[in-house]
Design an enzyme around this catalytic site. Structure first.
Site, PDB file in Angstrom:
ATOM      1  N   GLU A  45      -8.358  -4.228   5.633  1.00  0.00           N
ATOM      2  CA  GLU A  45      -8.230  -4.002   4.194  1.00  0.00           C
ATOM      3  C   GLU A  45      -7.117  -4.837   3.577  1.00  0.00           C
ATOM      4  O   GLU A  45      -7.220  -5.296   2.448  1.00  0.00           O
ATOM      5  CB  GLU A  45      -7.996  -2.500   3.938  1.00  0.00           C
ATOM      6  CG  GLU A  45      -9.228  -1.679   4.272  1.00  0.00           C
ATOM      7  CD  GLU A  45      -8.947  -0.204   4.405  1.00  0.00           C
ATOM      8  OE1 GLU A  45      -8.452   0.205   5.479  1.00  0.00           O
ATOM      9  OE2 GLU A  45      -9.218   0.546   3.461  1.00  0.00           O
ATOM     10  N   ARG A  58      -2.716  -2.042  -3.370  1.00  0.00           N
ATOM     11  CA  ARG A  58      -3.848  -1.133  -3.264  1.00  0.00           C
ATOM     12  C   ARG A  58      -3.671  -0.053  -4.332  1.00  0.00           C
ATOM     13  O   ARG A  58      -2.614   0.576  -4.420  1.00  0.00           O
ATOM     14  CB  ARG A  58      -3.869  -0.486  -1.889  1.00  0.00           C
ATOM     15  CG  ARG A  58      -4.946   0.561  -1.803  1.00  0.00           C
ATOM     16  CD  ARG A  58      -4.852   1.335  -0.521  1.00  0.00           C
ATOM     17  NE  ARG A  58      -5.915   2.313  -0.481  1.00  0.00           N
ATOM     18  CZ  ARG A  58      -5.769   3.525   0.038  1.00  0.00           C
ATOM     19  NH1 ARG A  58      -4.614   3.905   0.545  1.00  0.00           N
ATOM     20  NH2 ARG A  58      -6.779   4.357   0.052  1.00  0.00           N
ATOM     21  N   HIS A  84     -12.658   3.707  -0.139  1.00  0.00           N
ATOM     22  CA  HIS A  84     -12.673   2.756   0.997  1.00  0.00           C
ATOM     23  C   HIS A  84     -13.405   1.464   0.624  1.00  0.00           C
ATOM     24  O   HIS A  84     -13.956   0.778   1.496  1.00  0.00           O
ATOM     25  CB  HIS A  84     -13.385   3.350   2.236  1.00  0.00           C
ATOM     26  CG  HIS A  84     -12.634   4.450   2.923  1.00  0.00           C
ATOM     27  ND1 HIS A  84     -13.285   5.518   3.505  1.00  0.00           N
ATOM     28  CD2 HIS A  84     -11.320   4.647   3.136  1.00  0.00           C
ATOM     29  CE1 HIS A  84     -12.406   6.329   4.051  1.00  0.00           C
ATOM     30  NE2 HIS A  84     -11.198   5.818   3.835  1.00  0.00           N
ATOM     31  N   ASN A  93       0.861  -1.183   0.000  1.00  0.00           N
ATOM     32  CA  ASN A  93       0.000   0.000   0.000  1.00  0.00           C
ATOM     33  C   ASN A  93       0.901   1.237   0.000  1.00  0.00           C
ATOM     34  O   ASN A  93       1.494   1.583   1.017  1.00  0.00           O
ATOM     35  CB  ASN A  93      -0.892  -0.031   1.256  1.00  0.00           C
ATOM     36  CG  ASN A  93      -1.831   1.157   1.324  1.00  0.00           C
ATOM     37  OD1 ASN A  93      -1.739   2.086   0.532  1.00  0.00           O
ATOM     38  ND2 ASN A  93      -2.732   1.124   2.285  1.00  0.00           N
ATOM     39  N   ARG A 115     -10.199  16.756   6.404  1.00  0.00           N
ATOM     40  CA  ARG A 115     -11.039  17.108   5.247  1.00  0.00           C
ATOM     41  C   ARG A 115     -12.409  17.569   5.712  1.00  0.00           C
ATOM     42  O   ARG A 115     -12.969  17.015   6.659  1.00  0.00           O
ATOM     43  CB  ARG A 115     -11.204  15.899   4.325  1.00  0.00           C
ATOM     44  CG  ARG A 115      -9.989  15.637   3.450  1.00  0.00           C
ATOM     45  CD  ARG A 115     -10.139  14.368   2.661  1.00  0.00           C
ATOM     46  NE  ARG A 115      -9.214  13.364   3.137  1.00  0.00           N
ATOM     47  CZ  ARG A 115      -9.293  12.068   2.876  1.00  0.00           C
ATOM     48  NH1 ARG A 115     -10.257  11.594   2.112  1.00  0.00           N
ATOM     49  NH2 ARG A 115      -8.420  11.231   3.352  1.00  0.00           N
TER      50      ARG A 115
END
Ligand code: AMP
Length: 398
Positions: free
Chosen positions: A380, A86, A175, A9, A236
Site C-alpha cells: 500500500e 493515507r 483497503h 500513515n 471485527r
C-alpha cells in the site's frame, strides 16, 4: 538524496512512515506506537536502537523524531520532494488521490462524520507535515477512492433512500490502495492491460475485505459504510443480522457497548476467546484447541461465501488473488477456503500453496483449476508514493 517521497500513515495512536526515491524504490521505513502515552516509542527499520521520543509524544513529535533520524542517516535531504498521506474516508467527493490544498482539507473534514476515528488523525498527520515541511506538495490518498466506481446496485443498502440522500448512508468500501495494487500486479503477471483484467481480490490482514474488479475497476466490495461489514476479521465481526442491535439493546447494552463488542471483541478473537492472531490460532488448533479451530472454520467459510458472491459481478475471472498477512502467509486458510469452492472448479496445488505461490508469478492453483489463483504481497505504501508523485506533478525532482 534528491527527490524523495515521504509516505505517512497515521493511526489513532500510531504513525508509520516510509521513504521512497523517484524510481519508487523503498529507502527506509519507520514506526511510532503508543502515541499520547508515557511509553510512546519509535523505531526505524534496520536500526537496533529506538528513535528517542519525549514522554506523551503525539503525531507531530513522532514525525519530527523519525524524519530527523532519516536526515541523520543521510536518507532524507532537508525536505522531501513530495509527501503522500493515507486518508481513510473520502466519501463521494474523492474518486482519486488529491493534491492537498485548503479545499481538499475542508472536504476531508466534511467526511469525518463517516470515519470519526480515522479522518481526524489523518488530518493531524497532514498538519504536522505541513508545519515541518511548508511548501512541499502533499497528496491525500483515500482508502475509499478506488471503490467509487461501484454501480448503484452494489453500493445502495435496501433502506429508505432518504438515508443516502441526507446522510450519505451507502457502501463505500475500504483497503482501496491494496485492491488497486492487486489489479496492477495481476495485470503485470498475466501479461494483460489493467483495463482488460478482472479479478477477485481478497485482502486478509487484521482487517479483511474482498473486492470484485471488472476490467480494472472495483464493482463490488465487502466492506460498507464502515470497515465493519463483510468478512470475519481479527477483532471485527463482519456481517451480523442487523436485528442483533435491537436484541442486544433489549438485553441492556448501550450503543457504545455494542460498537465495542462488534469492533474490538468479535471476529477471530471473539470466536476463539484467545487471540486475533491467525498464526497463533493455527498453532492452538493444531494442539486441539476447539474454539480456535471453530474461529478458523467460520473465517474460511465466510470468505468462501463472499468469493461466490463476488462472482455475480464478473463476466470473466482472470485470477482470484490472496494478499495481506493471512492471505500471503496462511496456506491453511487458502486451502480450507478453496475446498468450499470446488463447484466453481477451483483446485489448488498443495506444494505451490505451501510455498505461498510460485516464485515467478505467485501461482497456487492446480493444473486442472478452472481459474488462476495467485498469492501477491500487498504494497500500500508504494501505491501512496506513486499517487503522491503523480499528484505532485512533473518536475518535482528538479
Ligand atoms: P496484517 O494486518 O496484514 O499485518 O496481517 C496480520 C495477520 O496476518 C495476523 O492475523 C497474523 O497472525 C497473520 N499472519 C502473519 N503471518 C502468518 C502466518 N505465517 N500464518 C498465519 N497467519 C499469519
Amino acid at each position: 538524496m534528491d527527490g524523495t517521497i515521504l509516505v505517512i500513515n497515521c493511526g489513532s495512536s500510531s504513525l508509520k512512515i516510509a521513504l521512497f526515491d523517484q524510481q519508487l524504490n523503498k529507502l527506509a521505513s519507520g514506526l511510532a506506537e503508543r502515541l499520547g502515552k508515557d511509553d510512546a516509542f519509535a523505531t526505524l527499520q534496520g536500526r537496533q536502537e529506538p528513535v528517542r521520543l519525549p514522554a506523551g509524544a503525539g503525531h507531530k513529535e513522532a514525525l519530527n523524531a523519525l524524519t530527523s533520524a532519516l536526515q541523520g542517516c543521510g536518507l532524507l535531504d532537508d525536505v522531501p520532494a513530495a509527501i503522500g498521506h493515507r486518508v481513510v474516508h473520502g466519501g463521494e467527493t474523492f474518486r482519486k488521490a488529491a493534491l492537498i490544498n485548503d479545499n481538499v482539507l475542508a472536504a476531508i473534514k466534511d467526511c469525518a462524520d463517516l470515519a470519526p476515528l480515522h479522518n481526524p488523525v489523518n488530518l493531524a498527520g497532514i498538519e504536522a507535515t505541513t508545519a515541518l515541511f511548508p511548501g512541499v506538495p502533499q497528496a491525500a490518498v483515500f482508502d475509499t477512492a478506488f471503490h467509487q466506481t461501484l454501480p448503484r446496485k452494489a453500493y445502495l443498502y435496501a433502506v429508505p433512500l432518504q438515508l443516502y440522500r441526507d446522510w450519505g448512508v451507502r457502501r463505500y468500501g475500504f483497503h482501496g490502495t491494496s485492491h488497486q495494487f492487486m489489479v496492477n500486479e495481476s495485470a503485470r503477471i498475466l501479461g494483460k492491460t489493467q483495463a482488460t483484467t478482472s479479478i477477485i481480490s481478497a485482502h486478509l490482514g487484521n482487517g479483511c475485505s474482498i473486492t470484485a474488479i471488472r476490467d480494472g475497476i472495483s464493482v463490488d466490495t465487502s466492506m460498507g459504510l464502515t470497515p465493519l461489514e463483510g468478512l470475519v476479521m481479527g477483532t471485527r465481526s463482519g456481517d451480523v443480522d442487523p436485528g442483533l442491535f435491537d436484541f442486544l439493546s433489549v438485553k441492556g447494552m448501550a450503543s457504545q457497548e455494542v460498537h465495542r463488542l462488534l469492533n474490538n471483541d468479535s471476529g477471530l478473537l471473539g470466536l476463539s476467546g484467545q487471540t486475533n492472531d491467525m498464526r497463533t490460532l493455527c498453532e492452538l488448533a493444531d494442539h486441539g484447541h476447539e474454539p480456535s479451530q471453530t474461529a478458523i472454520d467460520v473465517f474460511c467459510f465466510r470468505l468462501a461465501r463472499y468469493i461466490g458472491a463476488m462472482m455475480a459481478s464478473l463476466t470473466q475471472l482472470d485470477a482470484l488473488v490472496f494478499t495481506g498477512g493471512i492471505g500471503e502467509n496462511s496456506s491453511l486458510v487458502r486451502r480450507k477456503t478453496l475446498a468450499h469452492l470446488t463447484l466453481f472448479g477451483f483446485t489448488i496445488d498443495d506444494e505451490l500453496n505451501d510455498q505461498h505461490g510460485s516464485i515467478s508469478d505467485g501461482q497456487i492453483e492446480g493444473a486442472d483449476s478452472q481459474f488462476r489463483v495467485l498469492v501477491i504481497p500487498t504494497n500500500e505504501e508504494l501505491v501512496i508514493a506513486r499517487e503522491a508523485l503523480a499528484a505532485a506533478g512533473p518536475g518535482i525532482a528538479d
